[in-house]
Design a protein around this motif. Structure first.
Motif, PDB file in Angstrom:
ATOM      1  N   GLU A 195       1.688  76.118  60.979  1.00 20.22           N
ATOM      2  CA  GLU A 195       0.989  77.344  61.382  1.00 20.22           C
ATOM      3  C   GLU A 195       1.792  78.587  60.964  1.00 20.22           C
ATOM      4  O   GLU A 195       1.240  79.526  60.374  1.00 20.22           O
ATOM      5  N   ILE A 196       3.102  78.543  61.223  1.00 17.90           N
ATOM      6  CA  ILE A 196       3.958  79.695  60.878  1.00 17.90           C
ATOM      7  C   ILE A 196       4.043  79.842  59.355  1.00 17.90           C
ATOM      8  O   ILE A 196       3.921  80.941  58.815  1.00 17.90           O
ATOM      9  N   TRP A 197       4.204  78.715  58.677  1.00 21.60           N
ATOM     10  CA  TRP A 197       4.273  78.718  57.201  1.00 21.60           C
ATOM     11  C   TRP A 197       2.984  79.314  56.630  1.00 21.60           C
ATOM     12  O   TRP A 197       3.015  80.169  55.732  1.00 21.60           O
TER      13      TRP A 197
ATOM     14  N   PRO B  72       6.042  88.667  54.676  1.00 24.55           N
ATOM     15  CA  PRO B  72       5.137  89.810  54.826  1.00 24.55           C
ATOM     16  C   PRO B  72       5.832  90.972  55.536  1.00 24.55           C
ATOM     17  O   PRO B  72       6.897  90.778  56.122  1.00 24.55           O
TER      18      PRO B  72
ATOM     19  N   TYR C  83       0.907  81.323  58.047  1.00 21.70           N
ATOM     20  CA  TYR C  83       0.800  82.759  58.316  1.00 21.70           C
ATOM     21  C   TYR C  83       1.696  83.554  57.365  1.00 21.70           C
ATOM     22  O   TYR C  83       1.286  84.575  56.806  1.00 21.70           O
ATOM     23  N   LEU C  84       2.929  83.070  57.181  1.00 26.40           N
ATOM     24  CA  LEU C  84       3.860  83.800  56.311  1.00 26.40           C
ATOM     25  C   LEU C  84       3.375  83.799  54.859  1.00 26.40           C
ATOM     26  O   LEU C  84       3.474  84.795  54.155  1.00 26.40           O
TER      27      LEU C  84
ATOM     28  N   ASN D  96     -11.123  82.191  55.341  1.00 31.89           N
ATOM     29  CA  ASN D  96      -9.784  82.768  55.184  1.00 31.89           C
ATOM     30  C   ASN D  96      -9.846  84.295  55.182  1.00 31.89           C
ATOM     31  O   ASN D  96      -8.863  84.950  55.506  1.00 31.89           O
TER      32      ASN D  96
ATOM     33  N   SER E 191      -2.738  83.775  57.400  1.00 33.94           N
ATOM     34  CA  SER E 191      -3.665  83.170  58.356  1.00 33.94           C
ATOM     35  C   SER E 191      -3.058  81.863  58.871  1.00 33.94           C
ATOM     36  O   SER E 191      -2.440  81.133  58.099  1.00 33.94           O
ATOM     37  N   PRO E 192      -3.223  81.563  60.166  1.00 37.77           N
ATOM     38  CA  PRO E 192      -2.594  80.340  60.700  1.00 37.77           C
ATOM     39  C   PRO E 192      -3.269  79.058  60.230  1.00 37.77           C
ATOM     40  O   PRO E 192      -2.696  77.982  60.332  1.00 37.77           O
ATOM     41  N   VAL E 193      -4.507  79.174  59.750  1.00 32.88           N
ATOM     42  CA  VAL E 193      -5.217  78.005  59.213  1.00 32.88           C
ATOM     43  C   VAL E 193      -5.710  78.365  57.813  1.00 32.88           C
ATOM     44  O   VAL E 193      -6.302  79.423  57.623  1.00 32.88           O
ATOM     45  N   ILE E 194      -5.426  77.499  56.867  1.00 32.08           N
ATOM     46  CA  ILE E 194      -5.911  77.723  55.503  1.00 32.08           C
ATOM     47  C   ILE E 194      -7.093  76.796  55.277  1.00 32.08           C
ATOM     48  O   ILE E 194      -6.955  75.573  55.345  1.00 32.08           O
TER      49      ILE E 194
ATOM     50  N   PHE F  36       3.016  73.272  64.381  1.00 35.48           N
ATOM     51  CA  PHE F  36       3.408  74.662  64.646  1.00 35.48           C
ATOM     52  C   PHE F  36       4.165  75.254  63.449  1.00 35.48           C
ATOM     53  O   PHE F  36       3.974  76.417  63.108  1.00 35.48           O
TER      54      PHE F  36
ATOM     55  N   LYS G 139      -3.911  92.961  56.416  1.00 37.19           N
ATOM     56  CA  LYS G 139      -4.625  92.334  57.520  1.00 37.19           C
ATOM     57  C   LYS G 139      -4.281  92.981  58.854  1.00 37.19           C
ATOM     58  O   LYS G 139      -3.118  93.285  59.111  1.00 37.19           O
TER      59      LYS G 139
ATOM     60  N   TYR H 149     -10.434  85.144  64.813  1.00 36.23           N
ATOM     61  CA  TYR H 149     -11.641  84.911  64.009  1.00 36.23           C
ATOM     62  C   TYR H 149     -12.785  85.851  64.392  1.00 36.23           C
ATOM     63  O   TYR H 149     -13.721  86.021  63.617  1.00 36.23           O
TER      64      TYR H 149
ATOM     65  N   PHE I 258       0.998  83.166  68.424  1.00 41.02           N
ATOM     66  CA  PHE I 258       2.433  82.885  68.271  1.00 41.02           C
ATOM     67  C   PHE I 258       3.136  82.856  69.630  1.00 41.02           C
ATOM     68  O   PHE I 258       4.063  82.077  69.830  1.00 41.02           O
TER      69      PHE I 258
ATOM     70  N   ASN J 270       6.092  84.763  51.187  1.00 43.18           N
ATOM     71  CA  ASN J 270       6.502  84.255  52.510  1.00 43.18           C
ATOM     72  C   ASN J 270       7.210  85.282  53.377  1.00 43.18           C
ATOM     73  O   ASN J 270       7.716  84.940  54.446  1.00 43.18           O
TER      74      ASN J 270
ATOM     75  N   THR K  19       2.290  79.513  70.978  1.00 40.83           N
ATOM     76  CA  THR K  19       3.094  78.498  70.285  1.00 40.83           C
ATOM     77  C   THR K  19       4.498  78.431  70.877  1.00 40.83           C
ATOM     78  O   THR K  19       5.016  77.342  71.165  1.00 40.83           O
TER      79      THR K  19
END
Lengths: 273, 259
Positions: free
Chosen positions: B183-185, A205, B187-188, A47, B192-195, B180, A236, A131, A245, A203, A248
């Protein structure tokens, strides 16, 4: 030489290869699921740190538990090549057969799976650059009136004010008198002059000169608590973010086109396209 | 009791009654109990949501899944199609699991107060429901084929295979959109898109690749509709083991304090 190249190209784009990769990815990710469940601490640093830093420390040091992750990367690389080759072949074939289509819309909709496939590649590219290249500066703790230097820049960020909202209602019993939201006013400064004033929250940023600022933690979380108010920020710089994005978004467009085609514009057998 | 999440007990009871009525061939009674069960389940879901809104009700998927399957299969049930009895059985089974293995004692966290977390949860539920319905349909087709083989009849499997695929397509689309939104949740909320704290992300991705594989099966001309049915059934079993199981709690005896 040309024949050998063409053969390699065809093998790389073969749909049987896709199927094998999908099944291998499935098995590998199930192994990853089991490994992550039993050793979450090995993967949690991903992370915050870049891939190579993680691979050289946690990854290489615990190879029996992290091997699935390296296999995942190899499989995703192969899948990316396979997807690119296969999709490109099909796009060319579709363009070549343009004259068979009587309707432009039908022709355009036929690109929907290819749009999704290319979008998938853009997403993977985004994750890869994230990454490999992202910088994550964690635990920047600010109390009102104090500031911290934004790493790799000449800017500073100051916490002007911190307004925590506590839940006062009766509906959410577990949240009674506990924080439900916050508003932290941040000043982005160069030397002592304020460049921008932004409000950051859970939520929500904020972005500033290529950096994103996220709330990691804050205090006090309970109304009436005597704790010193503070906010803990993650700062970050993620060059991959725009890619994943964008990918996506393109994938979603392709998906809706595909669903539209599937349910409303499907050609009956024997009819013209 | 009426406006508490415990009304789910009533929903499960009505589902069982509808299943029993279906087994005994009483179609009207069965439909009556089923619709009443769906109503009670819907009320329970609304209560669960209102008890946490704007936060996400954590690990409450098992309470929502029978409702999703029920709503999506209303058309099938009212048309009195052959798979209705199997759908009733599945809904009963899932509802009873939710009753005896509830995992709804986790408190929501602040990061879940976003539209993307709710979309992630609800679209994931819809996707699972579609996968389960597809597996029921696939299973029934296999059964019909088996029966037809015994009496030397040839069923039209192409059309039915398309229906199974259609449910999977809907499920895959919902699953993708759910991922998706996640992923957005992510990041917000965390930047990071993956926890990497949550193993369930891995299994969600694994199932995405599984169903992506399924959707590519049509490219192999040699693979028969029967193969697709088997894969649809296997997919639902995998979703049950990996995705549904992780939301279940430990075994709990029925608590009648709410009565």
């Amino acid at each position: 030489m040309v024949i050998a190249l063409r053969k390699t190209w065809n093998v790389l784009g073969a749909v049987y290869f896709t199927a094998i990769l999908f099944l291998m990815l499935f098995i590998d990710l199930v192994a990853g699921f089991l490994s992550l469940r039993s050793h979450p601490n090995l993967f949690r640093p991903l992370n915050d740190i870049r891939f190579f830093e993680w691979a050289n420390t946690y990854g290489a040091g615990n190879l029996s538990d992290t091997a699935w992750f390296f296999v995942l990367l190899i499989l995703l690389l192969l899948l990316s090549i396979n997807t690119f080759v296969c999709t490109t072949n099909r796009v060319f074939a579709l363009c070549y057969n343009r004259s068979y289509f009587t309707s432009r819309i039908r022709f355009a909709l036929r690109f929907s799976p290819h749009i999704m496939h290319y979008a998938f590649l853009v997403i993977l590219l985004g994750y890869l650059s994230s990454y490999l290249l992202a910088s994550n500066y964690t635990n920047n703790i600010l109390i009102p009136g104090k500031n911290v230097q934004i790493p790799e820049s000449d800017c500073r960020v100051r916490l002007e004010s911190l307004d925590i909202q506590y839940y006062e209602g009766d509906r959410l019993l577990f949240l009674k008198k506990r924080a439900i939201d916050l508003k932290a006013v941040l000043l982005f400064m160069i030397d002592e002059s304020v460049i921008q004033r932004k409000i950051v929250s859970v939520n929500r940023p904020v972005w500033f000169k290529g950096f994103s600022v996220h709330v990691k933690d804050f205090a006090p979380k309970t109304k009436g608590s005597k704790r010193q108010p503070y906010i803990n920020l993650n700062i970050k710089r993620d060059p991959g973010m725009k890619f994943y994005f964008t990918g996506t978004l393109i994938f979603v467009v392709g998906l809706f086109m595909y669903m539209y085609q599937w349910f409303f514009v499907r050609v009956k057998k024997g009819a013209t396209v | 009791m009426l406006f508490t999440p415990d009304i789910f007990y009533l929903a499960a009871f009505l589902y069982v009654l509808s299943w029993v009525a279906a087994l005994s061939g009483r179609q009207r009674v069965c439909l009556l109990f089923f619709v009443a069960g769906l109503g009670a389940n819907l009320l329970s879901a609304i209560c669960r949501y209102s008890n946490t809104w704007p936060l996400l009700p954590m690990f409450q998927g098992p309470f929502f899944l029978p409702l999703c399957i029920g709503i999506l299969s209303l058309g099938t049930v009212f048309k009195k199609k052959a798979e209705s009895i199997y759908l009733f059985s599945l809904i009963c089974f899932l509802a009873l699991i939710a009753v005896f293995f509830p995992g709804d004692f986790y408190l929501p966290f602040l990061q879940s107060a976003t539209v993307f977390s709710h979309a992630f949860f609800l679209l994931g539920m819809i996707a699972k429901a579609c996968f389960f319905i597809a597996s029921i349909h696939g299973g029934l087709q296999l059964w019909i084929k088996y029966r037809s083989a015994k009496v030397s009849k040839k069923p039209d499997s192409t059309k039915d295979s398309a229906l199974t695929t259609r449910w999977i397509v809907w499920g895959f689309a919902s699953w993708t959109l759910s991922m998706f939104c996640g992923e957005i949740w992510s990041y917000l909320g965390w930047g990071s898109p993956v926890i990497w704290d949550d193993a369930s992300i891995m299994i969600t991705m694994a199932m995405w690749f599984y169903y992506a594989f399924f959707l590519h099966l049509h490219l192999f001309r040699t693979w028969s509709p029967e193969t697709r049915y088997y894969f649809a059934i296997l997919g639902a079993i995998l979703v049950l083991i990996f995705n549904f199981y992780s939301e279940m709690g430990k075994f709990q005896r029925l608590d009648f304090q709410w009565l």
